[in-house]
Design an enzyme around this catalytic site. Sequence first.
Site, PDB file in Angstrom:
ATOM      1  N   SER A 138       0.853  -1.192   0.000  1.00  0.00           N
ATOM      2  CA  SER A 138       0.000   0.000   0.000  1.00  0.00           C
ATOM      3  C   SER A 138       0.882   1.232   0.000  1.00  0.00           C
ATOM      4  CB  SER A 138      -0.890   0.012   1.255  1.00  0.00           C
ATOM      5  OG  SER A 138      -1.579   1.240   1.384  1.00  0.00           O
ATOM      6  N   TYR A 151      -2.709  -1.542  10.383  1.00  0.00           N
ATOM      7  CA  TYR A 151      -2.791  -1.807   8.939  1.00  0.00           C
ATOM      8  C   TYR A 151      -1.561  -1.238   8.236  1.00  0.00           C
ATOM      9  CZ  TYR A 151      -4.243  -1.493   4.071  1.00  0.00           C
ATOM     10  OH  TYR A 151      -4.290  -1.599   2.700  1.00  0.00           O
TER      11      TYR A 151
END
Length: 244
Positions: A138, A151
């Site tokens: 990400s 996360y």
Amino acid sequence: MQLSHNTILITGGTSGIGLAFAKEFKQRDNTVIICGRREDKLEQIMLQHPGIITHVCDVADEKQREELVEWLVTNYPDVNVLINNAGIQLDTDLTNPCNLDRVRAEIETNLVAPIHLSSLMAPHLRDKNGAAIINISSGLAFAPLAFMPVYCATKAAIHSISLSLRHQLKDTHVKVFEIAPPSVDTELGHDRREDKDQSHGGIPVDEFLAGAIEALQNDVYEAAIGQAQQLREKREELFEMMNK
């Protein structure tokens, strides 16, 4: 990376980026296998997209991961590509005692599962032509959103793991890719939304997919797509802006 005539396993393939990869690779004359936790979603995908092979597996469970790989190499011994895509995105307030079950679930799904699956698959992939492991990280690996620290930390770890795995496999035929998406319009993060059918926002999935496929085709082993490139290049500056 060759984009056709592969046998590909995609984790988290029932929606979003995983399903988009599955449909794209199926159109490119690959054998595509997806796994996910939701049997109803997998059955729906089989009906809507004939030819995509499905298998129920919760990658957060160690035993199910081992059973998945055993089933895979037994029934589809030509498998030569692993896409570690499954992930969950939760908010975590570290200023108060946190729910460790949620923390463990996020780490197990986003980090432990890709590590474990890659290690289980690597001995098999070493003997396959066109072999590849594709890790989905990400843009938040580089500049985190502070309200979802676990996360973002797992995705930063995926970036690091990808570097190490690529080095460990450098004398083999296995290519190791890291694809870092920006915010993509999927159901990721639905846990924190009142409307569970509301999407994540961000760029269309097809726009992300086009960038990812181009990177794979050109052997760009670390590809930050769209705004993820800015997050990588201007991480400190954008961290402050994002977290005001």
